[in-house]
Structure formats: C-alpha cells, structure tokens
Design a protein around this motif. Sequence first.
Motif, PDB file in Angstrom:
ATOM      1  N   ARG A   1       7.784 -17.581 -34.750  1.00 39.95           N
ATOM      2  CA  ARG A   1       6.873 -17.495 -33.612  1.00 39.95           C
ATOM      3  C   ARG A   1       5.570 -18.137 -34.023  1.00 39.95           C
ATOM      4  NH1 ARG A   1       6.055 -12.268 -30.703  1.00 39.95           N
ATOM      5  NH2 ARG A   1       3.937 -12.341 -29.947  1.00 39.95           N
ATOM      6  N   ARG A   2       5.171 -19.140 -33.306  1.00 40.48           N
ATOM      7  CA  ARG A   2       3.940 -19.823 -33.680  1.00 40.48           C
ATOM      8  C   ARG A   2       2.806 -19.196 -32.919  1.00 40.48           C
ATOM      9  NH1 ARG A   2       5.826 -25.531 -34.063  1.00 40.48           N
ATOM     10  NH2 ARG A   2       3.645 -26.109 -33.983  1.00 40.48           N
TER      11      ARG A   2
ATOM     12  N   PHE B   1      -0.106 -20.109 -32.409  1.00 41.17           N
ATOM     13  CA  PHE B   1      -1.079 -20.876 -31.633  1.00 41.17           C
ATOM     14  C   PHE B   1      -0.697 -21.028 -30.175  1.00 41.17           C
ATOM     15  CE2 PHE B   1       1.041 -24.777 -30.842  1.00 41.17           C
ATOM     16  CZ  PHE B   1       1.869 -25.023 -31.916  1.00 41.17           C
ATOM     17  N   VAL B   2       0.548 -20.852 -29.857  1.00 39.47           N
ATOM     18  CA  VAL B   2       0.899 -21.029 -28.455  1.00 39.47           C
ATOM     19  C   VAL B   2       0.217 -19.986 -27.586  1.00 39.47           C
ATOM     20  CG1 VAL B   2       3.087 -22.166 -28.822  1.00 39.47           C
ATOM     21  CG2 VAL B   2       2.994 -19.679 -28.726  1.00 39.47           C
ATOM     22  N   LEU B   3      -0.154 -18.900 -28.198  1.00 43.96           N
ATOM     23  CA  LEU B   3      -0.869 -17.885 -27.443  1.00 43.96           C
ATOM     24  C   LEU B   3      -2.265 -18.351 -27.078  1.00 43.96           C
ATOM     25  CD1 LEU B   3      -0.035 -14.484 -29.067  1.00 43.96           C
ATOM     26  CD2 LEU B   3      -0.080 -15.026 -26.634  1.00 43.96           C
ATOM     27  N   ALA B   4      -2.910 -18.929 -28.064  1.00 45.38           N
ATOM     28  CA  ALA B   4      -4.253 -19.412 -27.824  1.00 45.38           C
ATOM     29  C   ALA B   4      -4.187 -20.557 -26.842  1.00 45.38           C
ATOM     30  CB  ALA B   4      -4.858 -19.884 -29.128  1.00 45.38           C
ATOM     31  N   SER B   5      -5.124 -20.600 -25.956  1.00 42.44           N
ATOM     32  CA  SER B   5      -5.071 -21.686 -24.990  1.00 42.44           C
ATOM     33  C   SER B   5      -5.780 -22.907 -25.569  1.00 42.44           C
ATOM     34  CB  SER B   5      -5.687 -21.238 -23.667  1.00 42.44           C
ATOM     35  OG  SER B   5      -7.002 -20.864 -23.891  1.00 42.44           O
TER      36      SER B   5
END
Lengths: 570, 442, 365
Positions: free
Chosen positions: B3-4, B6-10
């Motif tokens: 699970r990366r 950074f994909v959460l961060a916009s």
Amino acid sequence: MSATLSRPRAGRRAFTPGQAALAIAIALFLAAFLILPVATVMYVAFTEPGSGAFTLVNVWDAFRTELFVRSFLNSLYVSAATVLLASLFALPLAYITVRFHFRGALLIQTLGFLPLIMPPFAGAVAMQLLFGRNGTVNLLLGDWAGINIPFMEGLNGVVFVQAVHYFPFILVNLSAALRNIDSAMEEAAQNLGSSGFRLFRRIVFPLALPGYVAGASLVFVKVFDDLATPLLLNVKEMLAPQAYLRITSIGLADPMGYVISVVLIVVSVLAMWLSARAIRRGDYATVQRGGGGLARRRLGPGQAALAYGTVGLILALVLAPHLGLLLLSLATIWSFSPLPDGFTLAHYARVFSDSSAYIWNTVTYASLAALIDVVLGTAIAYLVLRTRLVGREWLDWTASAALAVPGVVLGIGYLRSFYGVTLPDGRPLASLWLVIVLALAIRRLPYALRACHAALQQISVSLEEAAENLGASKGRTVRRIVVPLMAGGILAGFISSFATAAVELSATLMLVQSNADAPLAYGLYVFMQSAAGRGPGAALGVIAVILVGACTFLSHLVIERSQRTRGRQA
Amino acid sequence: MQRRSFVLASTLGLSGALLAPGARAQAGKVTVVTSFSKDVTDPFKAAFEKAMPGVTLDVQNRNTNAGVKYLEETRGNNQVDVFWASAPDAFEVLKSKGLLQRYTPKATGIAPRVGSMPTNDPDGQYFGFAASGYGIMWNERYARANRLPAPKEWGDLALPVFHDHVAIAAPSRSGTTHLTIETMLQGDGWDQGWRLLKAMAGNFRTITERSFGVPEAVNSGQVGVGIVIDFFAFSAQASGFPVKFVYPTVTTIVPANVGIVTRAPNTAGAQAFVEFLLSPAGQAVLLEPGIRRLPVNPEIYAQAPADYPNPFKDPSLGARVRFDVDVSEKRTAVVDTLFDQLITFQLDALKAATRAIQAAEAALEKKDNAAARSLVREARDLIAAMPVSEAEASGPAVAGAFGGQRAEGPRQAELEQAWAAFARERYARARDKAQEAARLAR
Amino acid sequence: MTPGPREEEAAALSVAGQAAGVRIEGVNLSYGSNHVLKDVELEIRPGEFFAFLGPSGCGKTTLLRLIAGFNQADTGRVLVGGRDISALPPWKRDIGMVFQSYALWPHLSVRQNVAFGLEERRLPRAEIAARVEQALGLVGLAHLADRRPAALSGGQQQRVAVARTIAIRPRLLLLDEPLSNLDAKLRVQVRRELRDLQRSLGMTAIFVTHDQEEANTVCDRIAVFREGSVQQVDTPMALYARPANLFVAGFLGSANILAGTPREGRFAVEGGPALPLPAGLRPPPGARLMFRPQDASLAPPRPDSLLTGTVAHREFLGPVLRYGVRVGEAEVLVDMPFSGVPRLHEVGDTVAITVDLGSAHWLTE
C-alpha cells in the motif's frame, strides 16, 4: 431600466487579456492531453496500409460496407430510443423530488444516481442474473406464466440496459435546472389556470430545457459511443463495438476501426453542437435573484401515494442491477436459479485482505480527475458563454469530442505520446499514476463541462454586471458571484465525473503500470477473469458503488444545504 | 500487495512522491504482463518468490490484446521482462514485431510436442509451459430445465436440440478458440471443416468477444453449452458451479506460453522465471485445483490425481490432427475474418436458415418427400458454401489484404463486404429453400 | 408611452357587474413557530381597488398568495364572490395575479405569454387571438407581440405581465408590488395606468405595497398590516386623518409622537415640559400625543413659551420647510409653509413650538 429579464448576452463584452490567457492555457492542455495522443492513433484512418500515404479510400470503403451502414443505423436507433426511455425514468424522479416536500428526496437523488456507477464486468454479470434470458425475472415469469421477456436481447435489450445505466445524466442535470427555476414562473402559470402535466409540459420543462438537453445529449452521445454494454449483450452490429473489435483484435492491421472512431467523434461533436444550438434559440436565464428555486409544495394523500408509487417503481427497476450485484457478492453459487444457493461473507474478507490499495487509489484518481474536470468545465463554459473570444466554441467542441474517443484509443495514444518521455530517474512519463488521472480527467471532462455549461446558462448576466458595477474585477466576479451561483451545476458535474471515473476501465487497463498504482476497476477486472473471482469481484463492485454513493450523498447534502440558505421565504 | 501511502495525500505531496524511486525497475524485480487470472498468477508468484528469495514478481494483468498493444506502444522505453499468456497468435504477433528475445531454456524433461502442436516456438522466442484441451462445458441445471442431452462430440452441437443453446468465443478475439477452429479445418479439410462449423454455428446462442465470456455465461446459466478450454470448466467446478465438461474424441490441445521481452530491464530475472515455469517445481503448480492445466513435462503427471487428463498417454487428446503451423500462420487473419463475416456478423440470418432447415428435417422425419429432401440438401450446401477456397485463403491475393501492407489485390474492406454479401445472399436463399421443403413435406 | 386604456378593448375585457367581493374570515397562518398571519378579518367590496400596506415582513404578501392559493391557511377561510375558495387549488380560482418579478416565461413570446391562460381555458382559437390583441392593445404593446420578454424594457415587461393577467378576465386581480421594479418616474405613470385600467375593466383589485404614497394614490381603501395582523382598514384620507393607533399614524405620513403622562389637566412630556390640556380632555391611559408636522408651528421663543427646543435640521420640500426640533430626548417635526421670502429659523436656534392640542390625537400602540 432598473430591472430587466436580461438574457445572457454571450459575447456582449470584449474579452480581457486574462481570459485570452485562460483560453490559450486550456487549448494547450487539450492539445497535449487529448488532441495529440488521439491524433497519433487516429491518423491511421487516413493512410494507406503499408505505405502510410494519405488517402480517403478507407472512409469511402466504410460507407460502402453494409455492416458499417447497418451498425451506424443501429447505433442511431439505440441512442435515440435510450434518450426516450431514460427520460421516462428521469423526469418523474427529478420533478417529484425537487418540486415537492418529499420524504427521502435526498436519498432518492443519491440512489437515482447509482446506476451510473456500474462496475465493469461484475455489473454485467449481475444484470444477466436478474434480467437475462435465464435470469431471476424470467425464471420466475417462466414458472408462473410460461413467458420469457427478452430484456437483454438484441438492440432493444441494449436500449433497456443503457437507459437504466445512463438515465442519471438526465436526472442530475435536470434536477439542477429545476432547482434554478424561479418559483414565480410556475406560480404565474398556475394562477392562469395551468396545472398538472400541462403545467410541466408548457412551463416547467421548457424552463429546465438547458439542463434536460445537457443530460439528454450526454446520454445520446454516451450511448452512441459506448461499447461495453453492447458487447456485454453480444450485440456487435453497432459502431462503437465495431471500432473496438477492429482496433483491439490482434493481427488485424486494417484502418477501418480508426475510420469508425473518426465517425464516432464527428457524430458526437455534431450532436453536441445541435443540442447547443437548440438551447441558444431560447432564452433560459431564469435565475433572477440568485435563484433559490421553487418553494416546495406539499402533496395531497392521493398525490403522495401516486408519487411514492412512481418513484418506488422506477427505483426498483434501475437499482435492480445493484441489488443483483449485492446478492452476487454475498452468494456462494448463483447459477440458473432465481436466487443464489447460499450466502457468505467470504468474498468481502478476501477483497479486504488484498485489495484495499485499490480503494484509496480510486478515490485519489477519481477525485483529482473530477477536480480537473470542474475547473476546466467552469472555465470553458465561462469563456464560451460570457466572452467573445475567437474560436471559444472550439474549446467546447474539442473537450466534448473526448466523449467519443474510445478509451482504448486514448490509452494507446497516451502510451505512444508519453512513454518516450523520460523522467529524471529514468522512468517513462507514462508510468506515473498522474497520467492515469489525466486520462480519466480527459475522458470525463465532457460530463462536467455539460453540467457547468447548463448551470452558467441559467444565470442572468445582470447578476455579474451588478458585481462588476460594485467594483469587482472579472476574476473576482467569477469567484464570488458566478461560481457560487453555479455551485449546484458544478457539483453535479463533479459527481458525474467522479462517479464514472471511479469505475472507468478501458483507458486505465492500458495505463496501469503496477498493481500498487491500480484503481478499483482494474482490480475488478482481474477478479472477474475466473470463476472463483466472481464473488470477490462483485464484492469489490459493491464497495465501489458504496464508495461513490457515499460521496454522491455528501455532495447532495451540500447542494441541499446551500439551496436552503439561498431559498427565499414566501 | 503493498500500500503506497502517497496515494492518500492529494496534490500537496505530489511531486515528491511521484519522483520517489518506488516503482523503479530494480534488480530482484521481474515484471510480467499476463492475461492469466489471479487464480493462476497468485500461486505461481508465491512459488517463484519462495524458490528465488529476494526476487519479487510484479504481475500486470491485461487482456491479451491490451498486453500486445502495450508492449508495442512502450517498446521505446520497455519496462516489461516477461509476456505470459495462452494465445500463441499473440506471441506470433510479438515475434513478428521483434518484441521477443531468443532464448534456449535449460530445463530438461519437456516434451517437444503436446497433442498436435509443437511445444515451443521453432525459432526459440516463446515456450509452451502448459497445455489445455478444448472441449464442451455445460450447465447441468440449464440442461435439465431445457431437456438437453449431455453432448459428447462437436457434431452433437449441430443437433436441433441444441439450437440457440451454444456459446463460443470469436476466434478473432480468442487465440485459443482460433487454434481450435484451425485444428478442425486442418483435421476435416477446409470445406468439410467449415461445413461442420457453420452447422454448429446455426445453433449458437452467442459469440462472445472474450474467452472468459463463454464460461461466465455457462456458469451463470444464461447459456447452456459452451465451447471452452478445459481449465475454465475445471476451475468453475472447483468453485462449486453446477457445470460439466467433456473432451470430444477429436479435441485440440493448445499450449500456454511464456516469452522474454526484447531489451527486458531484468533479462536474468526473466530467464529465471521461464526456467522456473519449466522446472518440475513450476510444472507441479499447474496441478493445483484452481489452475488445473496440463504440464508439458510428462513426468509430472505421476503427481496428478488419478483422473487427470494426460495428453502424453491418451491418444484422443489432440493427437489425431497433425497441426501444420505454417498453414495456420499464413491464413490466420483470413480464417478469423471469414468466421466474423460469415458467422458472427450474420448470426441472425444463419440461425434463421438453420432453424428452417431443422424444421423441414423434423417434418421429413414424419413424412418423407424426395423433392423436399433435395431442397434441404441444397439449403445445407448453400450454408456451407465458402467465398474462398483453401488455396485462395493462403494465397497472396486474399491473405495479402490482411497484412497491413499495401497489396495489389482488393483491400480488406472490399473483401469483407464481398464475403458478407456472399453469406447474406446464400443464407437467405437457404432459408427460402428450407421453408419450401417444409411446405412440401407437410 | 401609453395613453389611457382604449375604450373598445376595455369594453371587451370588462368584467363589470361580475367583479367579486372578497371576505377573509379568521385567517391564521404559521411557519413553524413564526406566526405570519394573525386572525385576519377583511371585507373587500366588488369593484374596489384595495391595498395591503405595511412594512416588509408584515404578512401582506403572504395573505395575497393565500388568496391566490399559493399558501394554505391554518384556520379561517377566504370567500370570493361569496364562495369559499380555501379548498381550491390555484389553477381553479380564476384570480389573476401580477408577480413582483413579473414571472414572464422567457421561452415564450409576448403573444404566447398572454395567450397562455386563455389556452389553458381551452378557448376557441379565434377568441384567444382576439383577447390577446385586446389585452396587448389595452396596455399599448400590440406592436411588440412577437418579441421575447428579454427584449423588452422593464416597464414593457410589467405591462405584459398585466396584459397576461387581465386577458383571462379574472374576477379578482392581485398585484404583488407591481411597481417595485420600475424607476420613480415610470412608477408614477404606471400606477395611474393601473388605476385607470382597473376602473375601466371594473375588476376588484388588491394591491400589495410597502409604499404609502402608492397606496394612497391608487386605492379606494387600504388595510394596514403590522406583524401579521390588520391594524386598520379605511380610505387613505381617513387613515391619515384618523389613525387608529401609533403604528398607523407613523406609517402613513410623518407624525410627531410624544410620550408622557396626563396629570392634573396637564400632559407631562417625558423629559420635557407639562402641556396644559384643553378643558374636559382626558387622554386614555398609556396614550401618547400624536400630531402631524403641519399641525404645529414655530415662533421665536417667548418667556411664556411652553414647548421650546433647538432646531436640529431643516429641509426644503418646496411648498413647505420642514424643521426638526430637538425637545428634550425627542425630535419634533414641524412644517412651515414656504412663501416667497420667509423668516427662517437657523440650525441651532432656540424656537417655541405651538401645537393645537385640540386637533392632536391620543393614540396607543
């Protein structure tokens, strides 16, 4: 004159350098991420196989081929019929929920939107299990009455499935338009003796026409260009499936698929252009005092029964696929029976254990793409409706043409255009997940654009003039007056783009570079390639629907709230 | 699955995250583009990573067509090590475009031929690692409800009782279906083969554009009978679906292949993966119930369950036809296009004619009539008629139109239109004749 | 612009003799805890031009919309022409309404707008055409029949809205602030036109406005509203001359209101002097003294002056000079006739105010 029902006088004012710069920036964006990639693929349509010389013989061949002519007519028929059927679904839902005190109106607006979120493959299987020749409905009908209704057979099957799938476009846009109608417009008609359906037909509907046409033209073009549904029903004699089959068949190198793609694009742009023309004839600026819309009316007991009955029936029909999907995700085995043999939660357990990254990726990609879309959509709508820039309409046509570009063509075009570009660390540009976002944004831009366009069309220029008169610059006017008044339409556009981007597969399948970067639709695709993956695939589909549904519900909540604060007291 | 975060961060952390060397092709990572489902790739990934500690297998699922296009489009900056799929024709396309590396596997014990096919590409650019047989799959509940008998042979599917109950994948869309068709054409001869094919096709319910579309339809009971690769049926059975499968006496065995991509970033890793697939350990993975494919190493069958089909022992499994790769290669596109134009896109007309013939024959069963019999024969001949002969099919005038090269003969579009018109006209006449026959027999 | 109504058209559209009276009986209406209309009782006579006057939020528009059928009363009923219409939906009431925003349909031409109500009544085509011509002729817009509303000026739009309504020959005409979107000059002209039109058509009309001048000039009688209840109903002149309470007095025209206590034949103004009351006059308890600016006069102060103050401001209104005089806490307005070279009081001057307490009013809230 102190107050006039002034029309949005497009191009009444000259443009400013800022607007010109904006137009150029948008044009560059579209050129880089739509025209260039698509052109690198499409030029084949006009070349001679082998030599690569320019020729129109392929086009000539296409028009002489009985199969393509038949496909063309079939596509036209299906698109037009779908618009009709989808309108039948959308009109009552939109009208009843927007114009009356109706319990659960918010929920209905959300539920009515869900059909748009049809997860690839899983949704198709679910629909077959319900409406197919041996689906739940027909198995039961066969037992009771000995009949079999071909819901999903042939062209009319495509019409049925497409109408269920795409009617939310009309629902969303029409609802936004209805909300913007000044209640006095309707009351004046009632006062003059009009009521019921005549009132709707003669006054309410014409006033909501920009929203309706925006939705209907989207449905028309989308159905015309859609290949997933016909293929799922194994109807191949339509244009989009023909193009797709030809472009993606291995070893076939003939240009016919690209010729058909060009035809798709031309027809789509033409349809958009016609719809825009139809709207421009009338004058539809109905927001005079910052909107607020109709005072909602109470329903009598009889009317309420009728309204709830109608809404319930439509919702049951259009949400059946999602019910099927839910059943499928909980089913052990479901084969040739009205209901699954047994139920289990195992599929969800499997999905959660190894697919949660898909969910986050999806939310990120789809919301970024939708954000890009509404920004571009608002900007383009503003330039088209409020400035006199030369060629501003071309921005509109170009962006709308994206609707007709098959996802796979865009995907290939992106690989072709951006894979050769290398990042400092040696990776190709196309391997960034941002490229997926851009592809999604381009694919879904037409949705947001139509919604923004319709919203701006309904706003009277005088509201902006008032702001400018009070010393606001054009930029500030847009920010403080235009955008807030368009909020409903912008949000409708955001939802449309977001929801459909969340389940988009065709372009994504080309561009996904690693599992860790993959969105939900890709995960779904991977699951749905095997018998054992059907349950988990459906579970992932349900998660996608819930995810997008929740976002939609929240957005509606925001619209409602802003409506309420803007709504006027009688 | 990692699970990366950074994909959460916009957009905020975007640029930094994008440039982080997360997905960088590095030693120890083997990137595979495959059309196989998770059921197949997961066990192999697990076994391979266990056998080669420190190496990760990065699996990119794409359907065969998308995978081929992907390799084509990204060749300038290739990041893929291995292409792994069933359809040999996809490998042929890759090979013809120079997208596959030559390699000589070191693994021993691999049979040179499986069924009627050579296991490996003679030029050493792709290698069979498993085989599968084509056969008939049907849904038991559907069969019971519609009173269908259990089919045994291909010819059974042409019987009137199966009318509108059979599904197949379009050979232009499914490489393995194409091989099955081609094998029938080579086994029965061009004219006889097409005659049988069209007689079956007159009963088709649907022609899907994905291989998996056929088992999917049978699994859910939307179609009764499907012409499929065995493992689709076996894995469906393993999942509990009420389906049955049979190999007809004359079946085709189609190999599943693997190839190393030209200028692979990790050629050594790619070779290791190929070797693993061909090793006894890799071959044994094929026996898992969720995969259930036929190993190409005959010795592995010793570990298999008792009823496991064994093409090296059972002569009926694909051995009857001696598959001619050269003939197949020359006319691949022609065969596919003929199938599309004569069958797929004319299915309604073909079915109408077939239905009429079946009705006439049923009437004749009750009350014979010589004139009617002859009309039915004529109708069948009309359906069976082919616009091109076997020789023409591989000849330059016809096959040349499909090469994507400037050819002297007619253009592909012109050929297609002519073939479609040919079929349409004959199917209409066949229907008229059969209806006439039915009237005479009444 | 428009001359008065044409006689011929007016005769064609006239409802004289059929004009309906309106009775409003015990109407209450609440939005949640907000009591918008409180026990409203009104009687409007056939052919009368009646005004609902009051500040915004007083419930006058709510009552108008209730008559039109767009609001439902919680209690009470509305009778038009003697018939209870409370249960009828708006489209069955035959009551014409001109909306504040005019509510002209932008997608229909002027002609189509005007024809709408007639079409809804399924009249023969020829009659519709004739009535549209008459209605547009009556408002002087026959030549603009094929324009879209957006192409008209505000005054023209207003007249289209009127034409659209009178074309159906309503028994009752409701006008919701019809002049508020017009500029001042046009307003004077249009209100006269409305008045003439109403007369010549013989319709009963109810006119909602917050502008007392509009109500005074146009209407036969006025109902003054405050916070949902009717304060007083009478002719404009009677309301001015005999306001029923302080609110009406203050709302219609300018009024000086002095609080105080009556004590031993005098009225002790709060923070001011005690004024002698005429013999026999006993102000009701809690009443305040109200007098119009023209009922007082100013003079230089004398030692025996009772009411004195300082001039705070002065406005020249043409026929009169209006002085604002600070008396203790209060400010008293006094109008002095302007005649040639008057004797002026300057701001800051101390002046004596003379009030005829005999003509003054004693009013409560």
